[in-house]
Design a protein around this motif. Sequence first.
Motif, PDB file in Angstrom:
ATOM      1  N   ASP A 185       1.870   2.955   3.077  1.00  4.14           N
ATOM      2  CA  ASP A 185       2.600   2.589   4.094  1.00  4.14           C
ATOM      3  C   ASP A 185       4.216   2.872   3.799  1.00  4.14           C
ATOM      4  O   ASP A 185       5.107   2.805   4.387  1.00  4.14           O
ATOM      5  N   TRP A 207       3.337  -3.514   6.399  1.00  2.00           N
ATOM      6  CA  TRP A 207       3.913  -2.554   5.582  1.00  2.00           C
ATOM      7  C   TRP A 207       4.565  -3.007   4.385  1.00  2.00           C
ATOM      8  O   TRP A 207       4.891  -2.499   3.486  1.00  2.00           O
ATOM      9  N   ASN A 243       0.829  -1.076  -0.135  1.00  3.48           N
ATOM     10  CA  ASN A 243      -0.107   0.139   0.143  1.00  3.48           C
ATOM     11  C   ASN A 243       0.974   1.255   0.014  1.00  3.48           C
ATOM     12  O   ASN A 243       1.459   1.444   0.932  1.00  3.48           O
ATOM     13  N   SER A 258      -1.954   9.138  -3.751  1.00  2.73           N
ATOM     14  CA  SER A 258      -3.413   8.764  -3.895  1.00  2.73           C
ATOM     15  C   SER A 258      -4.313   9.811  -4.436  1.00  2.73           C
ATOM     16  O   SER A 258      -4.999   9.361  -5.625  1.00  2.73           O
TER      17      SER A 258
END
Length: 453
Positions: free
Chosen positions: A225, A295, A222, A344
């Motif tokens: 992370d 992570w 992700n 993001s």
Amino acid sequence: MAIDSVIDAKQIKTDSESLAVWGKDWTNGFEVAPSAVVFPESNEQVVAIVEYAIANQVSLVPSGGRTGLSGGAVASSGEVVVSFDRMNRIIDFNKEDRLVTCQAGVVTQVLQEFAAEHDLFYPVDFASAGSSQVGGNVATNAGGIKVIRYGLTRNWVAGMRIVTGAGVLLACNQGLVKNATGYDLRHLFIGSEGTLGLICEVDMRLTSLPESQVVMVVGVPNAVDLLSVLMAFSDELTLSAFEFFSDLALDKVIAHRDLQPPLATREPYYALLEFDESSLDAATRAFEHCVTEGWVTDGVISQSGAQAQALWQLREGISESIAGDTPYKNDLSVTINQVPEFLSDVDQFVEASYPGYDVCWYGHIGDGNLHLNILRPEDMSVEDFMEKGHEMSPKIFELVQERQGSISAEHGVGLLKKDFLNYTRSDKEIELMRGLKNLFDPHQILNPGKLFS
Ligand code: S2G
Ligand code: ZN
């Protein structure tokens, strides 16, 4: 009066092939149309060229390794290109001060090798170091892969000799560590992209050789992370590098260079870390913590210099591996704490607005610097795709502006980003920058049209 009145004809090229080669850098999409290329061999000849340009209202475009990515060394309107290829000597070295005086045309890698030959280290490094020149690195304040530990080029410039747009040869700081005598003009010229003066010589600082380095690549499921991984390692040891790249970037490099993936499993993102060998235990602790937290899923660590180089290839080979997809490039930065959310934001924007476009992420996440490369769909022409990119960029820059970020983290403004300065710089700042331009280049002959119109 012709320019061969101030420089020998053997130092002038006007043939179409030379104009095409020296009239550009690594940036695509701009017309290349210089009137001549000149190759000065001394500071005095640079002064003479500037005096000629003033007297004849000729525009000059300084040119180094021509590895720029924002059109900073592109000559599109009959300018005379001033190439520093023949001012490429290391002219002094002072071990006590750990200073190397380079003519502007010294290739970055030559400076790195010179330092190593003297058991010292020049730490600014990037994939183009074999072609870029130190003068151009200073003119763009080049960053690269070791900024997290050693800073940018600016941190290593102890002095310079530069010719202003008024034809004045200035000697700035002369290698002093301390010099509290007013404005440090050196720092105005660093990063000015050839718009305030033509850098002729630079005094570059060197530092102690680092101990042998270890490289680790970890799989990160992700993006959010990535920051936790950076913090987990930074809390335990001094990082020499903290880079990241997406799985698409990895795909491109292993295909282009016929390499093997670094891990048994594929993940959406990877982080590449480099640190001192003596930090291996600390790094192992940090890695185990990251795995426990979820992570990181897997990791590989170099066992030799060759393996470290092989892992670095996965990161340093990206730019070249995606060149065939004529990517639309953006070089963005936000403060480090904002990186995951910003990444993001941009991903969501591109997916919603331009479905089907491949987004290739990589960069120096330890500096908050993300390289966003949107790959051209195979069925789209380069022209149409560049147009789409120009249409997309302002919306991406709005996301940058919301986070007080930079629309150009390390590649400079040049021609490519000059219309978007307001997303990062205020009107007042741009007005003051124009004031400095008028002060140092009163005849507007130095790299006109770069940085601002
Ligand atoms: C990098 C090189 C140029 C690019 O790889 O860090 O700065 O954007 C870039 O491909
Ligand atoms: Zn970069």
